[in-house]
Design a protein around this motif. Structure first.
Motif, PDB file in Angstrom:
ATOM      1  N   TYR A 522       0.842  -1.203   0.000  1.00  0.00           N
ATOM      2  CA  TYR A 522       0.000   0.000   0.000  1.00  0.00           C
ATOM      3  C   TYR A 522       0.876   1.253   0.000  1.00  0.00           C
ATOM      4  O   TYR A 522       0.622   2.212  -0.743  1.00  0.00           O
ATOM      5  N   ASN A 523       1.905   1.257   0.845  1.00  0.00           N
ATOM      6  CA  ASN A 523       2.779   2.423   0.940  1.00  0.00           C
ATOM      7  C   ASN A 523       3.552   2.657  -0.355  1.00  0.00           C
ATOM      8  O   ASN A 523       3.804   3.804  -0.745  1.00  0.00           O
ATOM      9  N   LEU A 524       3.926   1.584  -1.042  1.00  0.00           N
ATOM     10  CA  LEU A 524       4.625   1.737  -2.318  1.00  0.00           C
ATOM     11  C   LEU A 524       3.778   2.503  -3.326  1.00  0.00           C
ATOM     12  O   LEU A 524       4.296   3.317  -4.105  1.00  0.00           O
ATOM     13  N   SER A 525       2.475   2.248  -3.332  1.00  0.00           N
ATOM     14  CA  SER A 525       1.622   2.969  -4.278  1.00  0.00           C
ATOM     15  C   SER A 525       1.593   4.453  -3.942  1.00  0.00           C
ATOM     16  O   SER A 525       1.495   5.292  -4.839  1.00  0.00           O
ATOM     17  N   ARG A 526       1.695   4.791  -2.656  1.00  0.00           N
ATOM     18  CA  ARG A 526       1.697   6.204  -2.272  1.00  0.00           C
ATOM     19  C   ARG A 526       3.017   6.876  -2.619  1.00  0.00           C
ATOM     20  O   ARG A 526       3.095   8.099  -2.695  1.00  0.00           O
ATOM     21  N   LEU A 527       4.040   6.081  -2.843  1.00  0.00           N
ATOM     22  CA  LEU A 527       5.321   6.613  -3.315  1.00  0.00           C
ATOM     23  C   LEU A 527       5.369   6.715  -4.839  1.00  0.00           C
ATOM     24  O   LEU A 527       6.389   7.132  -5.397  1.00  0.00           O
ATOM     25  N   GLY A 528       4.296   6.300  -5.496  1.00  0.00           N
ATOM     26  CA  GLY A 528       4.264   6.317  -6.945  1.00  0.00           C
ATOM     27  C   GLY A 528       4.918   5.116  -7.591  1.00  0.00           C
ATOM     28  O   GLY A 528       5.030   5.055  -8.820  1.00  0.00           O
ATOM     29  N   ARG A 529       5.322   4.140  -6.794  1.00  0.00           N
ATOM     30  CA  ARG A 529       5.956   2.929  -7.331  1.00  0.00           C
ATOM     31  C   ARG A 529       4.856   1.903  -7.608  1.00  0.00           C
ATOM     32  O   ARG A 529       4.702   0.898  -6.912  1.00  0.00           O
ATOM     33  N   LEU A 530       4.076   2.181  -8.643  1.00  0.00           N
ATOM     34  CA  LEU A 530       2.849   1.418  -8.875  1.00  0.00           C
ATOM     35  C   LEU A 530       3.133  -0.016  -9.304  1.00  0.00           C
ATOM     36  O   LEU A 530       2.433  -0.947  -8.886  1.00  0.00           O
ATOM     37  N   GLU A 531       4.126  -0.217 -10.154  1.00  0.00           N
ATOM     38  CA  GLU A 531       4.445  -1.585 -10.586  1.00  0.00           C
ATOM     39  C   GLU A 531       4.902  -2.431  -9.398  1.00  0.00           C
ATOM     40  O   GLU A 531       4.498  -3.589  -9.243  1.00  0.00           O
ATOM     41  N   LEU A 556      -9.193 -10.959   0.680  1.00  0.00           N
ATOM     42  CA  LEU A 556      -9.992 -10.085  -0.177  1.00  0.00           C
ATOM     43  C   LEU A 556      -9.530  -8.627  -0.068  1.00  0.00           C
ATOM     44  O   LEU A 556      -9.585  -7.886  -1.056  1.00  0.00           O
ATOM     45  N   VAL A 557      -9.076  -8.219   1.114  1.00  0.00           N
ATOM     46  CA  VAL A 557      -8.544  -6.854   1.248  1.00  0.00           C
ATOM     47  C   VAL A 557      -7.332  -6.664   0.331  1.00  0.00           C
ATOM     48  O   VAL A 557      -7.189  -5.634  -0.336  1.00  0.00           O
ATOM     49  N   THR A 558      -6.465  -7.664   0.290  1.00  0.00           N
ATOM     50  CA  THR A 558      -5.278  -7.540  -0.560  1.00  0.00           C
ATOM     51  C   THR A 558      -5.655  -7.625  -2.042  1.00  0.00           C
ATOM     52  O   THR A 558      -5.082  -6.908  -2.871  1.00  0.00           O
ATOM     53  N   ARG A 559      -6.600  -8.493  -2.387  1.00  0.00           N
ATOM     54  CA  ARG A 559      -7.037  -8.542  -3.779  1.00  0.00           C
ATOM     55  C   ARG A 559      -7.673  -7.209  -4.194  1.00  0.00           C
ATOM     56  O   ARG A 559      -7.528  -6.773  -5.337  1.00  0.00           O
ATOM     57  N   TYR A 560      -8.367  -6.581  -3.273  1.00  0.00           N
ATOM     58  CA  TYR A 560      -8.912  -5.238  -3.504  1.00  0.00           C
ATOM     59  C   TYR A 560      -7.776  -4.268  -3.823  1.00  0.00           C
ATOM     60  O   TYR A 560      -7.874  -3.445  -4.755  1.00  0.00           O
ATOM     61  N   GLU A 561      -6.686  -4.367  -3.082  1.00  0.00           N
ATOM     62  CA  GLU A 561      -5.529  -3.497  -3.335  1.00  0.00           C
ATOM     63  C   GLU A 561      -4.889  -3.814  -4.681  1.00  0.00           C
ATOM     64  O   GLU A 561      -4.385  -2.919  -5.369  1.00  0.00           O
ATOM     65  N   VAL A 562      -4.896  -5.095  -5.073  1.00  0.00           N
ATOM     66  CA  VAL A 562      -4.412  -5.465  -6.412  1.00  0.00           C
ATOM     67  C   VAL A 562      -5.239  -4.753  -7.476  1.00  0.00           C
ATOM     68  O   VAL A 562      -4.709  -4.197  -8.449  1.00  0.00           O
ATOM     69  N   GLY A 563      -6.572  -4.754  -7.305  1.00  0.00           N
ATOM     70  CA  GLY A 563      -7.440  -4.073  -8.260  1.00  0.00           C
ATOM     71  C   GLY A 563      -7.138  -2.590  -8.333  1.00  0.00           C
ATOM     72  O   GLY A 563      -7.110  -1.996  -9.419  1.00  0.00           O
ATOM     73  N   TYR A 564      -6.890  -1.976  -7.178  1.00  0.00           N
ATOM     74  CA  TYR A 564      -6.578  -0.551  -7.161  1.00  0.00           C
ATOM     75  C   TYR A 564      -5.281  -0.257  -7.914  1.00  0.00           C
ATOM     76  O   TYR A 564      -5.203   0.693  -8.714  1.00  0.00           O
ATOM     77  N   ALA A 565      -4.255  -1.071  -7.658  1.00  0.00           N
ATOM     78  CA  ALA A 565      -2.981  -0.870  -8.363  1.00  0.00           C
ATOM     79  C   ALA A 565      -3.148  -1.041  -9.865  1.00  0.00           C
ATOM     80  O   ALA A 565      -2.579  -0.280 -10.660  1.00  0.00           O
ATOM     81  N   LEU A 566      -3.930  -2.030 -10.277  1.00  0.00           N
ATOM     82  CA  LEU A 566      -4.178  -2.217 -11.708  1.00  0.00           C
ATOM     83  C   LEU A 566      -4.848  -0.992 -12.307  1.00  0.00           C
ATOM     84  O   LEU A 566      -4.513  -0.563 -13.419  1.00  0.00           O
ATOM     85  N   GLY A 567      -5.800  -0.423 -11.584  1.00  0.00           N
ATOM     86  CA  GLY A 567      -6.451   0.783 -12.084  1.00  0.00           C
ATOM     87  C   GLY A 567      -5.482   1.937 -12.228  1.00  0.00           C
ATOM     88  O   GLY A 567      -5.492   2.656 -13.234  1.00  0.00           O
ATOM     89  N   GLN A 568      -4.608   2.126 -11.240  1.00  0.00           N
ATOM     90  CA  GLN A 568      -3.637   3.212 -11.329  1.00  0.00           C
ATOM     91  C   GLN A 568      -2.649   3.001 -12.469  1.00  0.00           C
ATOM     92  O   GLN A 568      -2.093   3.967 -13.005  1.00  0.00           O
ATOM     93  N   LEU A 569      -2.458   1.755 -12.862  1.00  0.00           N
ATOM     94  CA  LEU A 569      -1.595   1.452 -14.005  1.00  0.00           C
ATOM     95  C   LEU A 569      -2.337   1.547 -15.329  1.00  0.00           C
ATOM     96  O   LEU A 569      -1.760   1.280 -16.393  1.00  0.00           O
ATOM     97  N   HIS A 763      -1.350  11.191  -4.535  1.00  0.00           N
ATOM     98  CA  HIS A 763      -2.690  11.160  -3.945  1.00  0.00           C
ATOM     99  C   HIS A 763      -3.659  10.565  -4.938  1.00  0.00           C
ATOM    100  O   HIS A 763      -3.790  11.048  -6.058  1.00  0.00           O
ATOM    101  N   HIS A 764      -4.325   9.525  -4.525  1.00  0.00           N
ATOM    102  CA  HIS A 764      -5.303   8.862  -5.376  1.00  0.00           C
ATOM    103  C   HIS A 764      -6.634   8.854  -4.654  1.00  0.00           C
ATOM    104  O   HIS A 764      -6.869   7.992  -3.815  1.00  0.00           O
ATOM    105  N   PRO A 765      -7.528   9.809  -4.910  1.00  0.00           N
ATOM    106  CA  PRO A 765      -8.831   9.749  -4.242  1.00  0.00           C
ATOM    107  C   PRO A 765      -9.574   8.492  -4.632  1.00  0.00           C
ATOM    108  O   PRO A 765      -9.634   8.146  -5.807  1.00  0.00           O
TER     109      PRO A 765
END
Length: 766
Positions: A522-531, A556-569, A763-765
């Motif tokens: 989760y923290n990596l995505s906030r650093l912009g390290r989306l991959e 399921l919480v982690t799979r939810y985070e996978v979906g979020y990262a995919l969207g940001q990519l 920041h990703h609302p």
């Protein structure tokens, strides 16, 4: 079973910790994950049974075990695994460190428990039953031995589904051919006794019996004659609790007596009503044993022993009880055992290890604490420790209700007193400081929380060692609040260090290790390290599915985070597929209207909009608005978030007048509920400007864009990505008005700030 028994090549049985009519409970080691668990081994099915009968029983066992494993609630013992080994059916459960309520009463010399503890137990058990009853699961055998209070104050119900398993597989005493498997009669509802229909209200009656006993020291019908006990449940009103213990709050007595109504329809409608009644009485300060701040009152005298129960039940003639009740014994009640049935050689302890009383608000008064001078600090009086433990529990209860400010005040008071009587580095003092930090984090005060977490982590490292789970938990929370403060690079370093320690001491697949890896992703995505964030979240999801199960909430919480990262990519189709799967799994595990299920559906709506499927997104958001309005209210932030998505997709479909009206309405409510500078409010104000622009009202749009830019600059700083995005919006509006020179100057300022700004979290609302 021998101590060396290895079940399924995985669970090493270590020592027997309980034995009852259905089998044995062992402390065991899960060799695959390197953790200790409780293994409940049900009695073996011998060759005297027909094979067809055994097949039916095995299938029923699998069904009931799956039901138990699907229950995911703080107040319910977690089922990790189940199966059959050499004719023995077994359940693998979390190993709890605490006491069941029978043991608490026994340790208290059969005196009733302190009032705040009784109220807290009622509230926690009620919340757990409310959850299970929503899943259409009824316990059927609720009694003190099946309710655990663990070391951090959490109360857990054990053996869900076991009563039905025992009935079907023949482990409990079947006393007649009526098909009723009897438990201990002291906690049975009248409808169970009469062989009537049993539903969730039977659990409420049994809970009333349990609360009556822990509040007064004896069950409502306390006789050694089982017949008399059953007649009492069926025909006799219980003696009011305050006649046995006058200091009990009158309102709490009313709650318990309502649970003990003879007719199911006269009891509370559900366990949720019980929890709401306790919460209202707390808020009104009408639970006399608990002060308005959640703390226990100072007592000048110890709790008195309950008055002996009068055997006032008159047996009806001729007896009208069912035939199966004849000649039965009373069984083991929490307050002792009737003379007709001696206790078993190994008293059941309901899936728990020994009570250590070391951390998290449960103090062992026998353990001396070093003072600052290095000499032994004299142990404080036990009643002082008991009062502090009760107040600590009250603080936890307030937190569970979301009353963070009140909870924080309670924990700060307890922390100060524990430091005075036990010392600053005593585990109980540090546990209170940890809870103070947690409430500060929830109250939006991360800087203060960081200071408290740091002190708790330093103290635990000195007392417990750097690798102790409590030390690592405090360090991990420091990383979380660093993230709240936008200090994501520092948070990343702390998470990485804690992860290395957890992997070394617990193993890569331990649930706590996986939780740390999830936070790091989760923290990596906030650093912009989306991959990097996507890859780590994907790996954690796979590991959690393997260890906990594909439908476990943590998976399921982690799979939810996978979906979020995919969207940001920008991989919206894959993100949509992931969110659909998460939503479907949450419907199965949690229900269609659970907030987590609705959150996954909300994210699916975002994906649909990004894929140009706005008509589908619009219908999804309409449904979400309806469900969330019904479940959470029209002004709840999640309801407003769904309405915001509705407005965005109206705009994408070119319906700008409707979109503008929706955005203005949502914005006005957010100003009132969240405040004018809240990030969600500013997102709505920006959407108002977008609608004005599409309707050609650029002058009006420019004024709104400027207000949003100024607010974000004031709250977030001039170089924050959201503030810079708002300045770009303002420049675009100036271009539309033909003011190109001003627009170009603004674009130049934004570009300069982007080149020179310090790194910020992306920041990703959501």
């Amino acid at each position: 079973m021998a101590d060396t028994r290895l079940i399924q090549g995985r669970y090493q049985l270590l020592d027997l910790i309980g034995r009852g009519g259905m089998g044995e409970v062992w402390r065991a080691r899960d060799e695959s994950l390197g953790r200790h668990v409780a293994v409940k081994c049900l009695k073996p099915m011998g060759p005297h049974h027909e094979q067809s009968y055994l097949r039916v029983l095995r299938e029923r066992f699998r069904r009931e075990a799956r039901v138990a494993a699907a229950l995911q609630h703080r107040g319910i013992t977690v089922v990790h695994d189940f199966g059959e080994s050499e004719g023995v059916l077994y359940l693998v459960m979390e190993l709890l460190d605490g006491h069941n309520l029978s043991q608490l009463l026994e340790d208290n010399r059969q005196r009733p428990l302190p009032v705040p503890e009784v109220v807290d137990i009622a509230e926690q058990v009620g919340a757990a039953l409310a959850y299970t009853h929503r899943q259409s699961v009824v316990h059927r055998d609720l009694k003190p031995a099946n309710i655990m209070r663990v070391a951090d104050g959490t109360v857990k119900i054990c053996d869900f589904g076991i009563a039905r398993l025992g009935h079907d597989i023949g482990f409990t005493s079947r006393l007649t051919g009526t098909g009723i498997a009897m438990g201990t009669p002291h906690y049975m509802s009248p409808e169970q006794i009469g062989g009537g229909n049993v539903d969730h209200r039977s659990d409420l009656y049994s809970l009333g019996c349990v609360l009556y006993e822990i509040a007064t020291g004896a069950p409502p019908f306390d006789m050694d004659d089982a017949w008399g006990v059953l007649v009492g449940h069926r025909d006799t009103q219980p003696e009011p609790l305050r006649e046995r213990r006058p200091e009990l709050p009158e309102d709490f007595e009313r709650i318990v007596l309502d649970l003990l109504a003879k007719e199911p329809e006269d009891r509370p409608d559900d366990a949720g009503e019980l929890v709401r009644r306790i919460a209202r009485l707390r808020a009104a300060g009408r639970l006399g044993g608990v002060r308005g701040d959640g703390s226990a009152p100072h007592r000048t005298l110890p709790e008195g022993r309950a008055r002996p129960v009068r055997a006032s039940v008159r047996l009806p003639e001729p007896p009208r009880l069912p035939g199966w009740a004849r000649n039965m014994t009373t069984g083991s009640k929490a307050a002792g055992t009737g003379p007709l049935q001696p206790p078993p050689p190994h008293p059941a302890v309901a899936l728990t290890g020994s009570w250590t009383g070391a951390w998290n608000g449960v103090t062992d008064p026998r353990r001396p604490t070093p003072s600052a001078t290095g000499t032994e600090r004299p142990p404080p009086p036990p009643e002082v420790l008991a009062e502090l433990a009760s107040r600590h529990s009250a603080g936890l209860s307030l937190a569970r209700l979301g009353r963070w400010d009140e909870a924080g005040k309670v924990h700060r008071g307890v922390a100060a007193e524990r430091e005075h009587v036990l010392g600053p580095d005593h585990p109980d003092t540090l546990a209170s400081r940890y809870e103070v930090a947690f409430t500060l984090s929830r109250l939006g005060r991360p800087a203060d929380a960081l200071r408290e977490y740091a002190q708790a982590a330093d103290g635990r490292e000195r007392v417990l060692g750097p690798d102790h789970p409590d030390t690592l938990a405090a360090r991990q929370e420091t990383a979380y609040v660093l993230g709240q403060l936008g200090r994501h690079f520092e948070a990343h370093q702390v998470y990485a260090d804690v992860l290395a320690d957890r992997e070394r001491t617990m193993g890569a697949d331990h649930p706590d290790t996986l939780r740390c890896r999830h936070n790091l992703a989760y923290n990596l995505s906030r650093l912009g390290r989306l991959e990097d964030s996507y890859r780590m979240a994907r790996d954690v999801a796979a590991a959690r599915a393997r260890v906990l199960g594909a439908d476990h909430p943590d998976t399921l919480v982690t799979r939810y985070e996978v979906g979020y990262a995919l969207g940001q990519l920008g991989r919206w189709a894959e993100a949509l597929h992931t969110y659909h799967e998460v939503a479907a799994a949450r419907v199965r595990a949690l229900g269609a209207d659970h907030p987590d299920t609705l959150a996954a559906r909300y994210e699916a709506g975002i994906c649909l909009g990004r894929l140009g499927r706005s008509a589908e997104a619009l219908e999804l958001y309409r449904d979400l608005v309806e469900v969330r309005t019904r479940a959470q209210g029209p002004d709840h932030p999640d309801t407003l978030r769904a309405r915001h998505g509705l407005g965005v997709n109206l705009g994408r479909l070119g319906r700008w007048e409707e979109a503008l009206a929706e955005s203005r309405d949502v914005c006005a409510i957010r100003v009132r509920v969240l405040g004018p500078d809240h990030p969600d409010t500013l997102v709505s104000r920006r959407e108002v400007a977008v609608g004005l622009g599409w309707l050609g009202r650029w002058t009006d749009a420019l004024a709104v864009y400027r207000d949003v830019a100024q607010a974000r600059q004031r709250v977030l700083g001039a170089d924050h990505p959201d503030a810079l995005a708002s300045r770009n919006d303002e420049a675009h509006c100036l271009e539309q008005l033909g003011r190109s020179a001003e627009a170009h100057e603004l674009y130049r300022q934004v570009a300069a700030l982007r080149q020179t700004r310090s790194p910020h979290a992306v920041h990703h609302p959501r």
